[in-house]
Design a protein around this motif. Structure first.
Motif, mmCIF file in Angstrom:
data_model
loop_
_atom_site.group_PDB
_atom_site.id
_atom_site.type_symbol
_atom_site.label_atom_id
_atom_site.label_comp_id
_atom_site.label_asym_id
_atom_site.label_seq_id
_atom_site.Cartn_x
_atom_site.Cartn_y
_atom_site.Cartn_z
ATOM 1 N N ASN A 82 -6.715 13.224 -6.408
ATOM 2 C CA ASN A 82 -7.734 12.496 -5.666
ATOM 3 C C ASN A 82 -7.300 11.053 -5.403
ATOM 4 O O ASN A 82 -7.622 10.476 -4.353
ATOM 5 N N ARG A 83 -6.589 10.461 -6.344
ATOM 6 C CA ARG A 83 -6.133 9.086 -6.146
ATOM 7 C C ARG A 83 -5.115 8.998 -5.009
ATOM 8 O O ARG A 83 -5.060 7.983 -4.312
ATOM 9 N N ARG A 84 -4.334 10.048 -4.823
ATOM 10 C CA ARG A 84 -3.385 10.043 -3.704
ATOM 11 C C ARG A 84 -4.142 10.107 -2.372
ATOM 12 O O ARG A 84 -3.781 9.429 -1.408
ATOM 13 N N GLN A 85 -5.205 10.906 -2.321
ATOM 14 C CA GLN A 85 -6.002 10.971 -1.103
ATOM 15 C C GLN A 85 -6.636 9.616 -0.787
ATOM 16 O O GLN A 85 -6.701 9.197 0.371
ATOM 17 N N GLN A 86 -7.103 8.919 -1.814
ATOM 18 C CA GLN A 86 -7.665 7.593 -1.595
ATOM 19 C C GLN A 86 -6.596 6.609 -1.134
ATOM 20 O O GLN A 86 -6.850 5.753 -0.270
ATOM 21 N N ALA A 87 -5.384 6.737 -1.683
ATOM 22 C CA ALA A 87 -4.292 5.853 -1.253
ATOM 23 C C ALA A 87 -3.888 6.137 0.195
ATOM 24 O O ALA A 87 -3.552 5.209 0.944
ATOM 25 N N VAL A 88 -3.928 7.411 0.584
ATOM 26 C CA VAL A 88 -3.617 7.766 1.970
ATOM 27 C C VAL A 88 -4.625 7.129 2.917
ATOM 28 O O VAL A 88 -4.270 6.612 3.984
ATOM 29 N N LYS A 89 -5.906 7.128 2.522
ATOM 30 C CA LYS A 89 -6.932 6.524 3.370
ATOM 31 C C LYS A 89 -6.737 5.012 3.480
ATOM 32 O O LYS A 89 -6.957 4.431 4.554
ATOM 33 N N ARG A 90 -6.331 4.374 2.399
ATOM 34 C CA ARG A 90 -6.100 2.931 2.463
ATOM 35 C C ARG A 90 -4.962 2.589 3.420
ATOM 36 O O ARG A 90 -5.047 1.632 4.195
ATOM 37 N N VAL A 91 -3.892 3.377 3.370
ATOM 38 C CA VAL A 91 -2.770 3.140 4.286
ATOM 39 C C VAL A 91 -3.198 3.402 5.732
ATOM 40 O O VAL A 91 -2.870 2.628 6.652
ATOM 41 N N ALA A 92 -3.944 4.488 5.943
ATOM 42 C CA ALA A 92 -4.383 4.825 7.303
ATOM 43 C C ALA A 92 -5.316 3.755 7.862
ATOM 44 O O ALA A 92 -5.243 3.407 9.051
ATOM 45 N N LYS A 93 -6.205 3.215 7.033
ATOM 46 C CA LYS A 93 -7.114 2.177 7.507
ATOM 47 C C LYS A 93 -6.356 0.904 7.864
ATOM 48 O O LYS A 93 -6.713 0.214 8.841
ATOM 49 N N ALA A 94 -5.313 0.592 7.120
ATOM 50 C CA ALA A 94 -4.520 -0.590 7.442
ATOM 51 C C ALA A 94 -3.815 -0.423 8.790
ATOM 52 O O ALA A 94 -3.774 -1.352 9.607
ATOM 53 N N LEU A 131 0.824 -1.209 0.000
ATOM 54 C CA LEU A 131 0.000 0.000 0.000
ATOM 55 C C LEU A 131 0.858 1.259 0.000
ATOM 56 O O LEU A 131 0.521 2.251 -0.651
ATOM 57 N N GLN A 132 1.985 1.216 0.716
ATOM 58 C CA GLN A 132 2.861 2.386 0.764
ATOM 59 C C GLN A 132 3.536 2.618 -0.581
ATOM 60 O O GLN A 132 3.718 3.777 -1.000
ATOM 61 N N ARG A 133 3.903 1.561 -1.274
ATOM 62 C CA ARG A 133 4.484 1.737 -2.612
ATOM 63 C C ARG A 133 3.453 2.318 -3.580
ATOM 64 O O ARG A 133 3.781 3.161 -4.414
ATOM 65 N N SER A 134 2.211 1.854 -3.458
ATOM 66 C CA SER A 134 1.159 2.417 -4.298
ATOM 67 C C SER A 134 0.952 3.895 -4.010
ATOM 68 O O SER A 134 0.720 4.691 -4.924
ATOM 69 N N LEU A 135 1.042 4.264 -2.740
ATOM 70 C CA LEU A 135 0.883 5.677 -2.373
ATOM 71 C C LEU A 135 2.016 6.526 -2.929
ATOM 72 O O LEU A 135 1.797 7.647 -3.402
ATOM 73 N N SER A 136 3.234 6.016 -2.895
ATOM 74 C CA SER A 136 4.388 6.810 -3.353
ATOM 75 C C SER A 136 4.344 7.082 -4.856
ATOM 76 O O SER A 136 4.985 8.026 -5.329
ATOM 77 N N ARG A 137 3.598 6.271 -5.611
ATOM 78 C CA ARG A 137 3.521 6.477 -7.049
ATOM 79 C C ARG A 137 2.438 7.491 -7.454
ATOM 80 O O ARG A 137 2.405 7.900 -8.604
ATOM 81 N N LYS A 138 1.588 7.879 -6.512
ATOM 82 C CA LYS A 138 0.503 8.805 -6.830
ATOM 83 C C LYS A 138 1.018 10.239 -6.844
ATOM 84 O O LYS A 138 1.923 10.613 -6.101
ATOM 85 N N GLN A 139 0.420 11.047 -7.716
ATOM 86 C CA GLN A 139 0.821 12.452 -7.836
ATOM 87 C C GLN A 139 0.279 13.244 -6.652
ATOM 88 O O GLN A 139 -0.891 13.088 -6.262
ATOM 89 N N LYS A 140 1.110 14.088 -6.076
ATOM 90 C CA LYS A 140 0.697 14.870 -4.913
ATOM 91 C C LYS A 140 -0.423 15.839 -5.286
ATOM 92 O O LYS A 140 -0.349 16.512 -6.310
#
Length: 406
Positions: free
Chosen positions: A249-261, A237-246
């Motif tokens: 919206n997709r980065r915000q969704q990736a942040v939520k996935r990491v936080a939920k984990a 999940l963290q690798r997926s987050l690092s590939r998202k553009q700052k």
């Protein structure tokens, strides 16, 4: 007695928008009041330890206090009418949080331990607000009435205990939704006076990383390793987050996935701690443990395993639940508990990989952790090893001196 019950909220879309606006306004107010106090500290401190006989000293600025900043909230509402939508006591509680953070930095807590310099809250870092006073009829079925917010639906998974009154309500925003923590008080509940710890009414536990804890009878509680088991998924999940553009919206969704984990791991760990504490206290005995330097251990190569075990959280939960049950948690000096023999008190040197205790003096052989748990128990009741054995054999009872209470 004071306890807290937490329930999950099911607010509407308009209520979620309103509470998010409150948190953002309270964040800005927190930063402004903190800036006032830090500015006072910067202007009034002086590193110079000497000055000439004739010099001009500027007039010192009055130190901001809770009451002065609370009175100034009237001017804040006049300049920014949007703050009128927030409940007045919620705003005052924001100022109170600033005062506590600032005083812990300069003056320290009740034990004299000072915290670090308080930092300003970034966007999304202010996650809760508190209603200091709540009416007793705020709970109406499956709804709770929050001032200036309205009736909010909640999941009442357990009823409030009889005789307890609602004192405060704290609304918290987490990654998986909104929660309310109700602080309950019942002055009629007597404070139980615990008995004096003896060898018969005390349990010694040794905290570790091979097993979560081992008691003086040899019983073990396996360590669950919640973070270790989820580490592979967290990396993905963290690798997926690092590939998202700052900023996307997709980065915000990736942040939520990491936080939920991470939140799931924290909830699993807390659930394990509560169940383990209940299992120990169900025996009806005092608990003795080592006063470990957890922060020091967490700076070594055992850092990840130490944080995954969560000793500090478990000991805090254990002490709170023991106090409500009329029992004590006794913290003892950890020096030599693993090296000394629990029967003859001779030192038997062991490396960290040696997990078996074999005393050449008295012939005692048992697990290293169980030997340490017995030493912890003997220290908690205040008796030397040999005297403790004599008393256990003869049945003589004396008033022991506690080594340390926590």
């Amino acid at each position: 007695m004071r306890i807290a019950y937490q329930y999950r909220l099911r607010p509407t879309a308009s209520q979620i928008t309103l509470m998010n606006e409150w948190l953002e306004l309270l964040r800005k107010q927190y930063n402004y009041r903190l800036a006032e106090r830090i500015d006072w500290w910067e202007r009034n401190r002086c590193p110079i330890n000497a000055c000439p006989l004739i010099c001009h000293l500027p007039e010192l600025k009055e130190r901001p206090s809770f009451y002065s900043q609370k009175r100034d909230l009237v001017n804040t509402k006049a300049l920014f009418p949007v703050y009128k939508a927030i409940h007045s006591q919620v705003l005052q509680n924001c100022v109170e949080r600033v005062q506590k953070a600032f005083n812990r930095w300069l003056d320290g807590d009740c034990n004299g331990k000072r915290a670090g310099r308080p930092r300003f809250k970034g966007v999304g870092r202010y996650r809760s607000f508190t209603f200091p006073q709540m009416t007793q009829d705020c709970l109406q079925g499956m709804f709770i009435h929050l001032p200036k917010i309205g009736m909010v639906k909640l999941i009442l998974h357990r009823p409030l205990p009889d005789g307890f009154k609602i004192k405060t309500a704290t609304i918290t925003r987490k990654v998986d939704g909104w929660y309310v923590a109700l602080s309950l008080e019942d002055a009629s509940v007597p404070v139980l006076t615990p008995d004096i710890p003896t060898l018969d009414n005390t349990i010694g536990i040794d905290m570790g990383l091979k097993a979560f804890l081992v008691d003086d009878l040899g019983g073990e509680v396996a360590i669950p390793k919640h973070y270790r088991r989820t580490e592979k998924r967290l990396k993905r999940l963290q690798r997926s987050l690092s590939r998202k553009q700052k900023g996307s919206n997709r980065r915000q969704q990736a942040v939520k996935r990491v936080a939920k984990a991470h939140l799931k791991v924290a909830n699993q760990r807390k659930d394990f701690h509560y169940k383990t504490a209940n299992s120990l206290l169900s025996r009806g005995k005092h608990i003795a443990y080592e006063r470990l330097n957890i922060k020091g251990i967490a700076r070594t190569r055992l850092a990840k395993s130490t944080y995954d075990a969560g000793w500090g959280q478990f000991l805090h939960i254990l002490s709170v639940k023991a106090e409500r049950a009329g029992l004590m948690t006794i913290a003892v000096n950890p020096s030599g508990t693993s090296q000394n023999c629990s029967r003859c008190d001779h030192k038997v040197p062991k490396a960290i990989h040696d997990r078996w205790h074999a005393c050449p003096h008295c012939g005692l052989e048992l697990s290293r952790d169980q030997n340490a748990a017995i030493n912890i128990k003997n220290r908690a009741v205040g008796h030397p090893v040999l005297k403790a054995q004599e008393m256990s054999l003869t049945g003589v009872t004396e008033k022991p001196a506690l080594y340390a209470l926590a």
